[in-house]
Structure formats: structure tokens, C-alpha cells
Design a protein around this motif. Structure first.
Motif, PDB file in Angstrom:
ATOM      1  N   ARG A 241       4.240   1.597   2.515  1.00  0.00           N
ATOM      2  CA  ARG A 241       5.303   2.599   2.541  1.00  0.00           C
ATOM      3  C   ARG A 241       4.706   3.960   2.219  1.00  0.00           C
ATOM      4  N   VAL A 242       5.448   5.000   2.566  1.00  0.00           N
ATOM      5  CA  VAL A 242       5.004   6.373   2.324  1.00  0.00           C
ATOM      6  C   VAL A 242       5.782   6.941   1.145  1.00  0.00           C
TER       7      VAL A 242
ATOM      8  N   GLU B 240       2.105   1.131  11.413  1.00  0.00           N
ATOM      9  CA  GLU B 240       1.014   0.353  12.005  1.00  0.00           C
ATOM     10  C   GLU B 240       0.493  -0.697  11.022  1.00  0.00           C
ATOM     11  N   LEU B 241       0.380  -0.343   9.756  1.00  0.00           N
ATOM     12  CA  LEU B 241      -0.058  -1.313   8.754  1.00  0.00           C
ATOM     13  C   LEU B 241       0.941  -2.473   8.645  1.00  0.00           C
ATOM     14  N   ARG B 242       2.221  -2.152   8.636  1.00  0.00           N
ATOM     15  CA  ARG B 242       3.231  -3.219   8.573  1.00  0.00           C
ATOM     16  C   ARG B 242       3.188  -4.088   9.814  1.00  0.00           C
ATOM     17  N   ARG B 243       2.975  -3.463  10.967  1.00  0.00           N
ATOM     18  CA  ARG B 243       2.925  -4.218  12.216  1.00  0.00           C
ATOM     19  C   ARG B 243       1.802  -5.240  12.210  1.00  0.00           C
ATOM     20  N   THR B 244       0.712  -4.916  11.520  1.00  0.00           N
ATOM     21  CA  THR B 244      -0.447  -5.801  11.491  1.00  0.00           C
ATOM     22  C   THR B 244      -0.504  -6.640  10.212  1.00  0.00           C
ATOM     23  N   GLY B 245       0.610  -6.697   9.483  1.00  0.00           N
ATOM     24  CA  GLY B 245       0.713  -7.635   8.378  1.00  0.00           C
ATOM     25  C   GLY B 245       0.439  -7.090   6.992  1.00  0.00           C
ATOM     26  N   THR B 246       0.276  -5.788   6.840  1.00  0.00           N
ATOM     27  CA  THR B 246       0.045  -5.193   5.529  1.00  0.00           C
ATOM     28  C   THR B 246       1.285  -4.432   5.091  1.00  0.00           C
ATOM     29  N   SER B 247       1.867  -4.823   3.985  1.00  0.00           N
ATOM     30  CA  SER B 247       3.032  -4.123   3.460  1.00  0.00           C
ATOM     31  C   SER B 247       2.638  -2.708   3.062  1.00  0.00           C
TER      32      SER B 247
ATOM     33  N   VAL C 196       0.862  -1.173   0.000  1.00  0.00           N
ATOM     34  CA  VAL C 196       0.000   0.000   0.000  1.00  0.00           C
ATOM     35  C   VAL C 196       0.903   1.229   0.000  1.00  0.00           C
ATOM     36  N   LEU C 197       0.669   2.125  -0.928  1.00  0.00           N
ATOM     37  CA  LEU C 197       1.491   3.325  -1.066  1.00  0.00           C
ATOM     38  C   LEU C 197       0.705   4.523  -0.543  1.00  0.00           C
TER      39      LEU C 197
END
Length: 308
Positions: A170-171, A161-168, A131-132
Motif C-alpha cells: 500500500r502507499v 503491480e506488487l499486489r498483482r504479483t502476490g506481494t501485499s 510493503v509500505l
């Protein structure tokens, strides 16, 4: 005894530099956000929001909470007073809005049987790419005055937070202000659209980065929707120019979006046999694609329009 009191005072002063001396929402407790204010921010599922009137080209927007009371205080404390510890809970709230928006977009794509999206040049967009998060940029003067870019900082916390919960995730800070604009605070909805028309652009080299995954425009707050509408216009314009340079004039109007597939349902009129040019207010003749946006908070009346 006197020495121990001095040490305690020194320790209190030191912790005030690291931890807020009061809750960022209500000001009552020594905490970043007390449980009551956390519930006001993230206690209910994010919802689809839409201002009335909505600016042309505004994508689907999801928000975590109405911009009022404790939520308003927390956003202002982070933005204007530099209470940077609030970035984490605000980012978590933004991540929740991103998840709901993605879930609804993907469900619409599945229902329409669209399969994988295609880029403007016909290349498949990886369905499982990261997710960008693309933050709406603050004015340079405001960043200098505040000492930080609030939307970018919250976006970074949301990506974490997204990465912590399993969603790749980046900003991508690829949007730039092309010129200075007037202060939006005293302008009505139409004046804000006029003020921002054409003000944003994707930085050179930024369009290629946007091909790497699903793009979500993010900001801390939506009031009239003018900033998100202009950000969406800038992304669409950049992708249209890049698609046509790769595959020749007329290609973009026939291709599906790399931002989000047209089958998601936002602006079906984009499926034309030829590209269309952007109008003065980003509407009318603008190429309208399915695109998603997420914010921490939105004006309370935007929650009253149930478009879920």
C-alpha cells in the motif's frame, strides 16, 4: 464516404485523449511505450545505486534504469507533460526495484540471524506485513503546475503491480513539506542537501501507520540523493520521537528500527546505549538505521559504483 472519413478523424481524436499518439520514450509508435523503450526501462534487473558524493544518511537505493535517453524522455513525459498512461510501466519498473531491495535486505537479516525486527517501543514488527511505499512529496507549487504528483502516482501503480504479483503493498503519503524550498535544478549536491535540510516531516498521525509493515521510500528519480536522504531523516526523527514518548528517554537508541532492522547492515553505529541527535546535514550525530529506498531511474554515474 465523406461521413466515414469524418468518423475516422473523430475516432482518432478521441483515442488520442485516452491513448498516447506516440511512444513516451522515443516518440515513434502509437503506444504507451514501444517494446524497445520498455526494454530500456525494465529489460535488466534493478541494481543498487549510489551517487558520488553520497549525502549523509542516504539509505540503500535500488533503481531500474539509468536516467538517460528513452527512460529520461518517458519520465519527463509523465512528470511534465501529464502523459498519465505512462504511470503503469513506470510503476512496474519501480515495483521491480522495490522487490530487489527487499530481497537483499531480508537476505542480510537472515544472514545476521536477526529474526523479527522490533519497533522503537519493543513491539515486534510483523515480518509478513504489507510493503509500505512512502513517496517523497513534490513541492505544492509543482503539483499545482503539473496537475498531479508524479511520485505518488507512480507509487500507486507500483503498489498495484506488487499486489498483482502476490506481494501485499500500500502507499502511505505521510511525508509533508514543512516549508517552501528553492528550485533544486541549479544547485550542486551539497547545496541540495542544505536546501532540503529539515524540509520534510511525517504528518501528524502518520507515524502509527508506518508501524504496519516494511517501509520503502520511493521516488521517480534519484540524482544527488538529497531528497531521499531528507525523507529518511524525517522518518527516523518521527520514529525516534514516538519511541521515546512511549517508553521514555533513551529507549530509541537501544531499540531496533521498525523501518528496517539494524542487522541489515546500513549504519552499524546506530547501536548505541543512548540516542543521538540529528546534525545539520542529517549526518554526523544523526541516528542511522537500516532503511531501503527505490526509484525508477538514477543518474548514470550512480550505477558505476558497484555496491551490490
Amino acid at each position: 464516404m465523406r461521413g466515414s472519413r469524418a468518423v475516422r478523424r473523430w475516432w482518432t481524436d478521441l483515442t488520442d485523449l485516452v491513448l498516447p499518439a506516440e511512444c513516451g520514450g522515443c516518440g515513434r509508435e502509437r503506444a504507451v511505450l514501444c517494446p524497445r523503450c520498455r526494454a530500456a526501462l525494465s529489460g535488466v534487473p534493478p541494481r543498487r545505486v549510489r551517487p558520488d558524493p553520497a549525502p549523509p544518511g542516504l539509505p540503500a537505493v535500488h533503481a531500474s534504469a539509468p536516467y538517460a535517453d528513452e527512460v529520461r524522455a518517458a519520465l519527463l513525459a509523465h512528470k511534465e507533460r501529464g502523459v498519465l498512461a505512462l504511470a503503469a510501466p513506470l510503476g512496474a519498473a519501480l515495483a521491480g526495484a522495490v522487490r530487489v531491495g527487499l530481497r537483499q535486505i531480508h537476505a542480510a537479516v537472515r544472514d545476521a540471524g536477526a529474526g523479527d525486527a522490533e519497533a522503537g517501543d519493543g513491539r515486534a514488527v510483523p515480518a509478513r506485513g504489507p510493503v509500505l511505499l512512502v513517496p517523497v512529496p513534490s513541492a505544492r507549487g509543482a503539483v499545482r503546475r503539473r496537475g498531479h504528483d508524479p511520485a505518488r502516482r507512480i507509487a500507486l501503480a507500483a503498489a498495484a503491480e506488487l499486489r498483482r504479483t502476490g506481494t501485499s503493498a500500500r502507499v502511505l503519503t505521510v511525508l509533508r513539506q514543512r516549508y517552501a524550498v528553492a528550485d533544486q535544478s541549479g544547485l550542486d549536491a551539497r547545496q541540495r542537501v542544505d536546501n532540503l535540510a529539515g524540509a520534510l516531516a511525517v504528518a501528524p498521525g502518520g507515524v502509527g501507520l508506518l508501524d504496519g509493515g516494511a517501509v520503502v521510500l520511493v521516488d521517480d528519480l534519484m540524482t544527488t540523493g538529497a531528497s531521499l536522504s531528507e525523507a529518511a531523516r524525517a522518518v527516523r526523527a518521527a520514529k525516534a520521537a514516538t519511541a521515546e514518548s512511549r517508553a521514555g528517554p533513551g529507549t530509541y537508541g537501544r531499540a531496533r528500527s521498525a523501518v528496517y532492522p539494524a542487522a541489515a547492515g546500513e549504519g552499524r553505529e546506530e547501536r548505541k546505549t543512548r540516542p543521538r541527535t540529528a546534525g545539520r546535514y542529517g549526518g554526523g550525530d544523526v541516528i542511522r538505521e537500516a532503511i531501503c529506498a527505490a526509484v525508477v531511474a538514477a543518474s548514470p554515474n550512480s550505477f558505476e559504483i558497484n555496491r551490490n
